[in-house]
Motif scaffolding. Structure first.
Motif, short mmCIF file in Angstrom:
data_model
loop_
_atom_site.label_atom_id
_atom_site.label_comp_id
_atom_site.label_asym_id
_atom_site.label_seq_id
_atom_site.Cartn_x
_atom_site.Cartn_y
_atom_site.Cartn_z
N SER A 1 2.24 1.75 -3.55
CA SER A 1 1.24 2.25 -4.51
C SER A 1 0.83 3.69 -4.19
CB SER A 1 0.02 1.33 -4.50
OG SER A 1 -0.59 1.30 -3.22
N THR A 2 0.75 4.03 -2.90
CA THR A 2 0.32 5.37 -2.52
C THR A 2 1.38 6.41 -2.82
OG1 THR A 2 -1.05 4.45 -0.73
CG2 THR A 2 -0.51 6.80 -0.62
N TRP B 1 0.83 -1.20 0.00
CA TRP B 1 0.00 0.00 0.00
C TRP B 1 0.86 1.26 0.00
CZ3 TRP B 1 -0.47 3.88 3.77
CH2 TRP B 1 -1.51 4.78 3.55
#
Length: 409
Positions: A350-351, A347
């Motif tokens: 991707s963030t 996460w």
């Protein structure tokens, strides 16, 4: 009764710290420091466990545990060598292969490749490659044709897809001659993660032998029951052969990865002691100040007949509770984060649009995690022992306090 009284007084002293805001702040800092230390160390150990698991189940499931490679040409009577290897205790399977080191080219793109000519009927006994390759693509390697299955990252680098063609460049026997060129059709892709996808390809064993101009397999690969027995088994089997050959095992090709993981694990335990020791200094400071703050109470208790051991126990309770709270909070938070560490890092990647582990550099392209109860217990217990040891000195100083001097001050 004396022990119960000491525990009760210690608990009252601990709750009564709110009277001195600075002492309460130092005590809270102690809990936070121990919590953070235990949390981080559980996460790091879980990541190391994950790397070790992926090394065994992914990389070493495809990389041969042991290999006998002909010094030149083909292996003489490779069937006999394979049979001897299978008969050796500790060896689970053996399979032939033809190894080709060359370059794959498509357009302006070029990439070095280790092309393995395999027998799909036997390859599954020594390698987990069939688990990562589509069944239709795997069956295409059964035919003695110019078919090849590429790693996904290798295909992406060459900008090639299934059904398209690539050129294989092989060094000529005479260095003065131009490299030999062979056109291959891509019949499938596989994705294992990391450097394997960038450097390995599979083709039919008979076709590979024809390309290399040899009469049969150039190597026999084995799979062993215990990975750490591989070097000894390879030497034992290889030294019985009359033909000159190169003896390879996974410790020579991938052993540095395992050594790095074990080194980081060992350093992590060292860091555990150091991090918790630093947090323990806060416990020492808070207890020293608590002793100075409670001198009158200690003197009154001593004049009422309370023993030195009971006073020591009372202050030990304060440090033990502080350490226990920090250790338990750290164990709980660390276990929760380690349990979902792979998803958490994914996460974050991707963030923030970053790559923490690159498949071009590492043998995997994601951060693995494997939480083990033994690691949680070990870290928690060791951290608590360190905090308990740190508690002893200020508690001992409190027990040695003379009532007359304390009341006089």
């Amino acid at each position: 009764m004396a022990k119960g009284l000491a525990l009760q007084i210690g608990w009252r002293f601990l709750r009564g710290r709110n009277n001195n805001g600075f002492v309460s702040f130092i005590s809270l800092s102690s809990v936070v420091g121990i919590t953070l230390g235990v949390t981080v160390l559980i996460m790091v150990l879980s990541a190391m466990n994950g790397f070790e698991r992926e090394l065994k189940e992914r990389l070493l499931a495809v990389v041969p545990h042991g290999e006998f490679v002909a010094a030149a040409g083909t292996l003489d009577d490779w069937q006999k060598l394979a049979a001897e290897a299978r008969a050796e205790p500790g060896v689970e399977a053996a399979a032939p292969a033809v190894l080709i080191q060359g370059l794959l080219q498509r357009g302006d793109g070029m990439k070095p490749v280790s092309l393995r000519g395999i027998d799909i009927e036997q390859e599954g006994t020594v390698s987990a490659a069939p688990q990562f390759i589509d069944a239709a693509a795997w069956q295409s390697l059964q035919e003695n044709q110019a078919n090849v299955v590429l790693g996904a990252a290798l295909a992406q680098h060459l900008n090639v897809d299934v059904g398209e063609r690539v050129s294989l460049l092989i060094p000529a026997p005479d260095a003065r001659q131009a490299p030999r060129r062979q056109i291959l059709t891509v019949t499938g892709l596989f994705k294992m993660g990391g450097e394997i996808d960038n450097s390995i390809a599979f083709t039919n064993i008979d076709f590979a032998a024809k390309v290399m101009g040899v009469a049969g397999p150039t190597s026999v690969r084995i799979k062993v029951s215990n990975l750490f027995d591989a070097p000894g088994l390879v030497r034992t089997i290889g030294f019985r052969q009359s033909q000159y050959m190169m003896l390879e095992d996974w410790t020579r090709t991938q052993g540095h990865l395992y050594s790095d993981i074990q080194l980081v694990r060992m350093l992590t335990y060292l860091v555990l002691v150091l991090v918790v020791a630093v947090a323990s200094f806060n416990i020492i400071c808070s207890l020293v100040m608590a002793v100075r703050d409670k001198q009158a109470e200690i003197a009154i208790l001593r004049t009422m007949g309370m023993s030195q051991s009971s006073v020591l126990t009372s202050f030990m309770v304060q440090g033990a509770v502080t350490g226990a709270v920090g250790c338990l909070l750290g164990a709980a938070i660390g276990s929760l984060l380690a349990w979902r560490l792979s998803e958490l890092v994914g996460w974050i990647e991707s963030t923030m649009g970053i790559t923490i582990l690159s498949g071009d550099v590492y043998f995997i392209d994601f951060l693995p995690s494997q939480l083990q109860l033994s690691d949680v217990l070990l870290v928690t217990v060791l951290a608590f022992i360190v905090t308990l040891v740190a508690t002893w000195y200020p508690a001992w100083q409190a027990s040695r306090l003379k009532p007359v001097e304390a009341l006089h001050r």
